[in-house]
Motif scaffolding. Structure first.
Motif, PDB file in Angstrom:
ATOM      1  N   LEU A  93     -17.923  17.693   9.280  1.00  0.00           N
ATOM      2  CA  LEU A  93     -17.937  19.106   9.652  1.00  0.00           C
ATOM      3  C   LEU A  93     -16.892  19.265  10.751  1.00  0.00           C
ATOM      4  O   LEU A  93     -17.144  18.931  11.909  1.00  0.00           O
ATOM      5  N   TRP A 182     -23.634  27.373   1.914  1.00  0.00           N
ATOM      6  CA  TRP A 182     -22.604  26.869   2.817  1.00  0.00           C
ATOM      7  C   TRP A 182     -21.845  28.019   3.471  1.00  0.00           C
ATOM      8  O   TRP A 182     -21.621  28.031   4.679  1.00  0.00           O
ATOM      9  N   ARG A 183     -21.452  29.017   2.678  1.00  0.00           N
ATOM     10  CA  ARG A 183     -20.671  30.117   3.233  1.00  0.00           C
ATOM     11  C   ARG A 183     -21.487  30.925   4.242  1.00  0.00           C
ATOM     12  O   ARG A 183     -20.946  31.413   5.238  1.00  0.00           O
ATOM     13  N   GLN A 186     -21.407  28.842   7.361  1.00  0.00           N
ATOM     14  CA  GLN A 186     -20.072  28.944   7.952  1.00  0.00           C
ATOM     15  C   GLN A 186     -19.881  30.304   8.625  1.00  0.00           C
ATOM     16  O   GLN A 186     -19.355  30.385   9.750  1.00  0.00           O
ATOM     17  N   ASN A 187     -20.308  31.372   7.967  1.00  0.00           N
ATOM     18  CA  ASN A 187     -20.158  32.712   8.536  1.00  0.00           C
ATOM     19  C   ASN A 187     -20.969  32.878   9.821  1.00  0.00           C
ATOM     20  O   ASN A 187     -20.522  33.516  10.784  1.00  0.00           O
ATOM     21  N   GLN A 190     -19.142  31.260  12.572  1.00  0.00           N
ATOM     22  CA  GLN A 190     -17.996  32.086  12.960  1.00  0.00           C
ATOM     23  C   GLN A 190     -18.436  33.242  13.863  1.00  0.00           C
ATOM     24  O   GLN A 190     -17.773  33.553  14.865  1.00  0.00           O
ATOM     25  N   SER A 212     -14.077  28.514  13.358  1.00  0.00           N
ATOM     26  CA  SER A 212     -14.765  28.230  12.099  1.00  0.00           C
ATOM     27  C   SER A 212     -14.962  26.718  11.968  1.00  0.00           C
ATOM     28  O   SER A 212     -14.568  25.940  12.847  1.00  0.00           O
ATOM     29  N   TRP A 214     -15.101  23.420   8.748  1.00  0.00           N
ATOM     30  CA  TRP A 214     -14.721  23.049   7.381  1.00  0.00           C
ATOM     31  C   TRP A 214     -15.474  21.779   7.017  1.00  0.00           C
ATOM     32  O   TRP A 214     -15.490  20.816   7.789  1.00  0.00           O
TER      33      TRP A 214
END
Length: 355
Positions: A93, A182-183, A186-187, A190, A212, A214
């Motif tokens: 990560l 996952w998104r 991630q959001n 962020q 962010s 990855w």
């Protein structure tokens, strides 16, 4: 004497759009001497401009006995970063910076962040409640690389961040059954980091904000072959293979620093990646010239006078790799008079493609 010296050189072929100008300025006499009569032993061939892994990673994985699709780089990176060896599945990560271009989002090479422990600790503390709520086991043995255990988002198709750097991020977004989970994760990270005091302070110091993360490289440690008896390089995947295979790890800035003691050596020369990914072609050319001064020319001299038996060159662009091997006979034997010398452009041009 070194029986076999392997020099692995990622990002040594210029991007297709700048190739003509680059080749006019690129003079590498030592590398040209080695390539002129070397024999091509491997050449990766494919027509996929969007493979998620880097060419040198695929070569390393193949020669270490690891799978390449998917390529389990994270557990080896974690091992090199100081994590313990275990049988769990790990993914990296990585904190990153993503910015808005005119009509799409672009991720930069994570090396540009220059993330240090104090900032990393504060950012990780800010997302700790989210990580705990999702039951994610997070290990952070290195400020710039964190690791999650036990596949919290299933099997995602994920690109190495250096592979996706500089391009429209939509092309490289993660794919899999749990891609939406996952998104969402991630959001939320962020949003948590947006306007965080750490990022305000970083921007005040002229540094990029960390906005962010990855996820990539998921897999478990497997039985691993050493690339050579002695391995030289700080790239975490390369160093992790060294640790896992019980090869001898050595630091050396030049060929002159290597012991000539009947031990094979593999050296990863990866400093060209950073200027390549930021399209800093002046620094890219200067980096390759330094390689030529410190490694290629001394290797050609040592091959010619018998201090090295064979030199292998693993050269990569943004899409392919090629493996050349030169012996003293190739450089000095009588057959060289009847064969056309391979030029630098001959060797490097097929390694990149327009994407």
């Amino acid at each position: 004497m070194i029986p076999e010296l392997t020099l692995i050189v990622p990002f040594c072929a210029p991007a297709a759009e700048v190739a003509d100008d680059a080749y006019r300025q690129l003079t590498l006499p030592g590398l040209e001497r080695l390539l002129a009569r070397a024999r091509e032993t491997e050449h990766e061939r494919h027509d996929d401009a969007y493979l998620p892994t880097l060419p040198h990673e695929r070569w390393l994985a193949t020669h270490a006995g690891l799978p390449i699709a998917p390529l389990p780089s994270a557990p080896y990176m974690r091992l090199a970063d100081g994590g313990s060896a275990d049988t769990r599945v790990w993914a990296c990560l990585q904190p990153v910076h993503i910015h808005a271009a005119r009509d799409h989002l672009v991720m930069l090479d994570p090396a540009q962040l220059r993330l240090e422990a104090v900032d990393a600790d504060a950012l990780r503390a800010a997302i700790a409640p989210l990580v705990a709520e999702m039951g994610i086991a997070l290990d952070a043995p290195h400020a710039a690389r964190w690791y999650v255990a036990d596949s919290p988002f299933g099997d995602l198709i994920a690109a190495a961040p250096q592979r996706a750097s500089g391009h429209n991020i939509d092309i490289w977004m993660h794919k899999g059954e749990q891609e939406r989970a996952w998104r969402k994760f991630q959001n939320e990270i962020q949003m948590t980091w947006y306007d965080h005091p750490v990022n305000q302070a970083r921007e005040a110091r002229g540094l990029l904000p960390v906005n962010s993360v990855w996820l990539f490289g998921q897999g478990a440690l497997l039985d691993t072959r050493p690339i050579a008896e002695r391995m030289v390089g700080i790239d975490p995947f390369f160093a992790g293979i060294c640790h896992a295979a019980n090869a001898t790890e050595l630091c050396a800035e030049t060929l002159a620093a290597l012991p000539f003691d009947d031990t094979s050596a593999a050296v990863l020369l990866d400093a060209a990646g950073k200027p390549y990914l930021s399209a800093d072609w002046y620094d890219w050319i200067e980096t390759l010239r330094a390689y030529d001064r410190d490694w290629f020319t001394p290797a050609a001299d040592a091959l010619a006078d018998g201090r090295i038996d064979a030199v292998s060159l693993v050269l990569t662009g943004d899409s392919h790799y090629a493996h050349y091997r030169a012996t003293r006979r190739d450089l000095t034997g009588w057959l060289r008079r009847f064969t056309r010398a391979r030029t630098l452009r001959d060797a490097l041009s097929p390694l990149s493609m327009s994407a």
